[in-house]
Design a protein around this motif. Structure first.
Motif, mmCIF file in Angstrom:
data_model
loop_
_atom_site.group_PDB
_atom_site.id
_atom_site.type_symbol
_atom_site.label_atom_id
_atom_site.label_comp_id
_atom_site.label_asym_id
_atom_site.label_seq_id
_atom_site.Cartn_x
_atom_site.Cartn_y
_atom_site.Cartn_z
ATOM 1 N N GLY A 172 85.859 -21.233 32.422
ATOM 2 C CA GLY A 172 85.100 -20.537 31.385
ATOM 3 C C GLY A 172 85.313 -19.042 31.445
ATOM 4 O O GLY A 172 85.662 -18.473 32.486
ATOM 5 N N ALA A 173 85.141 -18.395 30.307
ATOM 6 C CA ALA A 173 85.224 -16.930 30.249
ATOM 7 C C ALA A 173 84.144 -16.419 29.299
ATOM 8 O O ALA A 173 83.891 -17.036 28.260
ATOM 9 N N PHE A 174 83.477 -15.342 29.708
ATOM 10 C CA PHE A 174 82.458 -14.697 28.869
ATOM 11 C C PHE A 174 82.860 -13.252 28.661
ATOM 12 O O PHE A 174 83.170 -12.553 29.631
ATOM 13 N N PHE A 175 82.873 -12.838 27.400
ATOM 14 C CA PHE A 175 83.262 -11.467 27.063
ATOM 15 C C PHE A 175 82.020 -10.775 26.507
ATOM 16 O O PHE A 175 81.583 -11.083 25.401
ATOM 17 N N TYR A 204 79.033 2.062 24.645
ATOM 18 C CA TYR A 204 79.099 0.596 24.792
ATOM 19 C C TYR A 204 80.095 0.298 25.900
ATOM 20 O O TYR A 204 81.158 0.896 25.952
ATOM 21 N N LYS A 205 79.736 -0.604 26.812
ATOM 22 C CA LYS A 205 80.641 -0.921 27.937
ATOM 23 C C LYS A 205 80.841 -2.430 28.029
ATOM 24 O O LYS A 205 79.921 -3.200 27.764
ATOM 25 N N PRO A 206 82.037 -2.848 28.465
ATOM 26 C CA PRO A 206 82.281 -4.295 28.586
ATOM 27 C C PRO A 206 81.829 -4.861 29.944
ATOM 28 O O PRO A 206 81.734 -4.119 30.928
ATOM 29 N N ARG A 207 81.534 -6.136 29.937
ATOM 30 C CA ARG A 207 81.336 -6.877 31.196
ATOM 31 C C ARG A 207 81.937 -8.262 30.950
ATOM 32 O O ARG A 207 81.446 -9.006 30.098
ATOM 33 N N ASN A 208 82.989 -8.587 31.666
ATOM 34 C CA ASN A 208 83.625 -9.892 31.471
ATOM 35 C C ASN A 208 83.435 -10.773 32.709
ATOM 36 O O ASN A 208 83.492 -10.278 33.835
ATOM 37 N N PHE A 234 84.496 -14.583 38.890
ATOM 38 C CA PHE A 234 84.905 -13.187 39.006
ATOM 39 C C PHE A 234 84.332 -12.415 37.828
ATOM 40 O O PHE A 234 84.398 -12.873 36.693
ATOM 41 N N GLN A 235 83.725 -11.267 38.119
ATOM 42 C CA GLN A 235 83.176 -10.430 37.045
ATOM 43 C C GLN A 235 83.795 -9.045 37.132
ATOM 44 O O GLN A 235 84.054 -8.546 38.240
ATOM 45 N N GLN A 236 83.977 -8.431 35.990
ATOM 46 C CA GLN A 236 84.435 -7.036 36.002
ATOM 47 C C GLN A 236 83.852 -6.296 34.798
ATOM 48 O O GLN A 236 83.482 -6.903 33.802
ATOM 49 N N GLY A 237 83.773 -4.977 34.944
ATOM 50 C CA GLY A 237 83.197 -4.155 33.882
ATOM 51 C C GLY A 237 81.947 -3.465 34.396
ATOM 52 O O GLY A 237 81.839 -3.165 35.595
ATOM 53 N N LEU A 238 81.006 -3.246 33.501
ATOM 54 C CA LEU A 238 79.761 -2.595 33.905
ATOM 55 C C LEU A 238 78.832 -3.647 34.522
ATOM 56 O O LEU A 238 78.181 -4.416 33.813
ATOM 57 N N LEU A 239 78.787 -3.697 35.840
ATOM 58 C CA LEU A 239 77.972 -4.708 36.522
ATOM 59 C C LEU A 239 76.613 -4.155 36.947
ATOM 60 O O LEU A 239 75.742 -4.906 37.383
ATOM 61 N N SER A 240 76.448 -2.849 36.852
ATOM 62 C CA SER A 240 75.126 -2.283 37.129
ATOM 63 C C SER A 240 74.342 -2.254 35.817
ATOM 64 O O SER A 240 74.915 -2.371 34.742
ATOM 65 N N THR A 241 73.027 -2.137 35.929
ATOM 66 C CA THR A 241 72.185 -2.080 34.730
ATOM 67 C C THR A 241 71.897 -0.609 34.442
ATOM 68 O O THR A 241 71.338 0.081 35.297
#
Lengths: 401, 74
Positions: A172-175, A204-208, A234-241
């Motif tokens: 699976g992939a979430f964008f 606006y920032k991505p998190r995939n 695996f996650q990448q992008g803006l992982l902080s809130t």
């Protein structure tokens, strides 16, 4: 004797006629798509505590969530006798979060003090009984005030000849996209609040997120079966809130900062045993590790007891232990020389317990005289964790067939 | 640490494969295995509980719950 010989001969010829029927005709007629199952779920969740990440690890964690879900499963059989399933799932959460008021105390219209989270999905799968395979694809979407997500999943499963073992693979992939809403006092000059009607721009920032799941299920004997699952993610992008505050030892303030990628490895083992005629023992264990330094162990035990053929009660207990990520420190304890920092207690070290029970009614003629209403289930659970947070959850499920 | 996990994973996999040789269960012997309560995936009624674990605990995955989408950040 002659009569017996004649009868046996006649029977054998009939059997032969049966076996010599043309094989090119499928044994089943294709069946059109029709509704197979509808599930309606309503859930209420409430939590309270005093370690909100929005205010840097102190302050109210009070939150309520009222969720509704409907899923509709349609099935059909094609000319090759393969079963097609089409499932639509619509979920709507309406939540209120007391800490979200603190993002921007002046406007109070900020981020998601009260918000609606909508996440529909559609999936299609094909089961081939001759090849013992199931393959499918699913698409999902999720939207909140400050967050949007598009997801895709593919799956493949193959069962053994005796149907006692099945291997399945899912990917699976979430964008996702974040609207970067910052705490009011930390916004640069000209940076918007993100509130409706505010024309100042926001980032606006991505998190995939990507995950793969490999499962192996096995029937051990007439009463016991197991499932083993490995699900690297695996996650990448803006992982902080972006609106989580941080307070340093010297009193300075900033927003949470976490690495731009995270690798997770959860490994799960389920073991279900049917004991006697009335008791089922459902056990689950999970080990988890990630590259932010967190490790976790989770055990779950649920024991559905069949009081009658139509009524069952399911007490359950869940215990989880996790260690903190290496970037966590409580309010006011971070040093300004650190590269990454968070005071979010959801990724701190704690033990949690969840205890409760469910009751399920499934009379053969349907509920309240409605033949299609197959079952109803009510489930209540109480959650506590050593950070001081407590929560209660109530879920009602109605199944129609 | 990841290597240690892979060792654990291989060990569990071997145990399961070892167990798999135990008994061949015929379709007509699966009345208990096919019972609704014996289903190996998480049930629909557990769906929202799994969502809140996902948001409130750092360790997620491998339990059939939601594994992405939505920030859960409040």
């Amino acid at each position: 004797m002659k009569k017996i010989c004649l009868s046996v001969g006649l029977l054998l010829s009939l059997m032969r006629v049966g076996y010599t029927q043309p094989l090119d005709k499928p044994p089943y007629e294709p069946r059109k798509l029709k509704v197979d199952e509808i599930n309606l779920v309503s859930s209420y969740y409430q939590q309270d505590g005093n370690k909100s990440a929005v205010t840097g690890g102190i302050g109210t964690e009070y939150l309520t969530d009222f969720a509704q879900s409907i899923d509709l499963v349609l099935k059909s059989t094609d000319a090759k006798n393969r079963q097609h399933s089409l499932a639509f799932d619509l979920n709507i959460d309406h939540y209120t979060s007391a800490s979200s008021d603190k993002i921007d105390p002046l406007t109070v219209s900020s981020a998601s003090r009260s918000d609606t989270h909508i996440y529909p999905s559609v999936s299609w799968s094909v089961h081939d009984n001759d090849r013992r395979t199931t393959q499918g694809v699913a698409l999902s979407y999720s939207t909140e005030y400050d967050y949007k997500s598009y997801g895709v999943n593919v799956s493949f499963a193959k069962a053994s000849a005796d149907n006692n073992r099945e291997v399945s693979l899912k990917a699976g992939a979430f964008f996702d996209t974040w609207k970067v809403i910052l705490p009011a006092e930390l916004r640069p000059e000209g940076y918007g609040s993100g509130a409706h009607g505010d024309t100042d721009p926001v980032d606006y920032k991505p998190r995939n997120s990507y995950n793969v799941s490999l499962s192996l299920s096995q029937v051990i004997n007439k009463r016991l079966q197991v499932l083993f699952t490995v699900e690297p993610a695996f996650q990448q992008g803006l992982l902080s809130t972006p609106f989580h505050r941080i307070y340093f030892q010297d009193g300075a303030e900033t927003v949470e900062r976490l690495p731009g990628s995270r690798l997770k490895l959860p490994i799960g083992l389920r073991l279900h045993y049917f004991m006697g005629d009335r008791l089922v023992v459902r056990t689950f264990y999970r080990y988890y590790i990630d590259d932010w330094g967190m490790q976790a162990h989770t055990i779950n035990l649920e024991t559905p007891i069949k009081l009658t053929s139509f009524v069952s009660v399911s007490p359950f207990y869940r215990f989880s232990h996790q260690t903190a990520v290496r970037y966590f420190s409580p309010y006011g304890e971070h040093r300004s020389t650190e590269r990454y920092y968070t005071s979010d207690y959801d990724i701190s070290g704690f033990n949690s317990q969840f205890i409760g029970t469910g009751i399920r009614l499934a009379p053969p003629g349907g509920l309240f005289g409605i033949g299609h209403w197959q079952s109803v289930e009510l489930r209540y659970g109480h959650y506590t964790r050593t950070t001081g947070m407590v929560a209660n959850s109530l879920t009602l499920l109605a199944k129609l067939k | 640490m990841i290597l240690q996990s892979l060792k654990t994973l291989s060990l569990v996999g071997l145990i399961i494969l070892g167990l798999s040789g135990c008994t061949t269960v015929k379709e007509y012997q699966k009345s208990r295995i096919n019972d609704a309560e014996m289903e190996l995936s998480a049930r629909k009624s557990e769906k929202f509980e799994q969502n809140f674990y996902l948001y409130r605990e750092g360790a997620a995955g491998a339990n059939g719950g939601k594994s992405g989408g939505g920030c859960g950040c409040n």
